[in-house]
Scaffold this motif. Structure first.
Motif, PDB file in Angstrom:
ATOM      1  N   LEU A 146      77.389  80.897  26.001  1.00 53.31           N
ATOM      2  CA  LEU A 146      77.694  80.644  24.598  1.00 53.31           C
ATOM      3  C   LEU A 146      78.489  81.781  23.979  1.00 53.31           C
ATOM      4  O   LEU A 146      79.461  81.557  23.252  1.00 53.31           O
ATOM      5  CB  LEU A 146      76.398  80.424  23.807  1.00 53.31           C
ATOM      6  CG  LEU A 146      75.662  79.116  24.026  1.00 53.31           C
ATOM      7  CD1 LEU A 146      74.352  79.114  23.247  1.00 53.31           C
ATOM      8  CD2 LEU A 146      76.515  77.940  23.626  1.00 53.31           C
ATOM      9  N   ASP A 152      73.526  80.586  19.474  1.00 55.10           N
ATOM     10  CA  ASP A 152      73.755  81.812  20.237  1.00 55.10           C
ATOM     11  C   ASP A 152      73.058  83.000  19.572  1.00 55.10           C
ATOM     12  O   ASP A 152      72.424  83.815  20.241  1.00 55.10           O
ATOM     13  CB  ASP A 152      75.253  82.073  20.361  1.00 55.10           C
ATOM     14  CG  ASP A 152      75.573  83.177  21.344  1.00 55.10           C
ATOM     15  OD1 ASP A 152      74.767  83.423  22.260  1.00 55.10           O
ATOM     16  OD2 ASP A 152      76.647  83.788  21.204  1.00 55.10           O
ATOM     17  N   LEU A 165      77.129  76.379  17.068  1.00 56.87           N
ATOM     18  CA  LEU A 165      77.204  77.175  18.293  1.00 56.87           C
ATOM     19  C   LEU A 165      76.880  78.641  18.005  1.00 56.87           C
ATOM     20  O   LEU A 165      76.131  79.282  18.753  1.00 56.87           O
ATOM     21  CB  LEU A 165      78.603  77.043  18.897  1.00 56.87           C
ATOM     22  CG  LEU A 165      78.854  77.616  20.268  1.00 56.87           C
ATOM     23  CD1 LEU A 165      78.089  76.820  21.311  1.00 56.87           C
ATOM     24  CD2 LEU A 165      80.337  77.579  20.576  1.00 56.87           C
TER      25      LEU A 165
END
Length: 140
Positions: A110, A24, A20
């Motif tokens: 995000l 991002d 993640l």
């Protein structure tokens, strides 16, 4: 940092948070490059250059997992600012503009979720805080 996050999960959860952070960070770098591209061809205000620098700086911090709450907050706010700037000053039309606005929304979500979830076990925040573990004795 210890007050913000009680645990730094490793394993599959830590790997998911690392992924993640990487996605991002790459989106933030894309936004920063998108802001710097018109600046090379014309005279842009200084605030746009600063906005791009904040985006790229927060992307590096998020990818490394360093001060994740600060970097995520800065990137979410900068993403909202760059989306506002891009919608009024960009030369994109139709589907190109929709794609960039989708990227801005995705990166905003995000970044905001990373602020709430934390950096995970595979981050500099976890290394700097010492990976504290509580061991309970069996009571014998």
């Amino acid at each position: 940092m210890d007050r913000l996050y009680s645990r730094f999960p490793a394993g599959s959860v830590g790997l998911a948070l690392l992924l993640l952070r990487l996605v991002d960070g790459l989106g933030l770098v894309g936004e920063g490059i998108h802001l710097f591209t018109p600046a090379a061809t014309s005279s842009e205000p200084t605030s746009v250059v600063v906005l791009g620098l904040v985006l790229v700086g927060s992307a590096i911090m998020l990818i490394l997992g360093l001060r994740t709450s600060l970097a995520g907050s800065a990137s979410a706010i900068s993403t909202a600012g760059s989306a506002l700037y891009g919608s009024y000053h960009s030369n994109l039309f139709g589907s190109d503009m929709d794609a960039w606005l989708f990227l801005f929304v995705l990166v905003f979500v995000l970044s905001s979720s990373l602020v709430l979830l934390g950096p995970g076990g595979f981050s500099l925040d976890a290394r700097l805080s010492g990976w504290r573990r509580i061991r309970l004795s069996s009571g014998k």
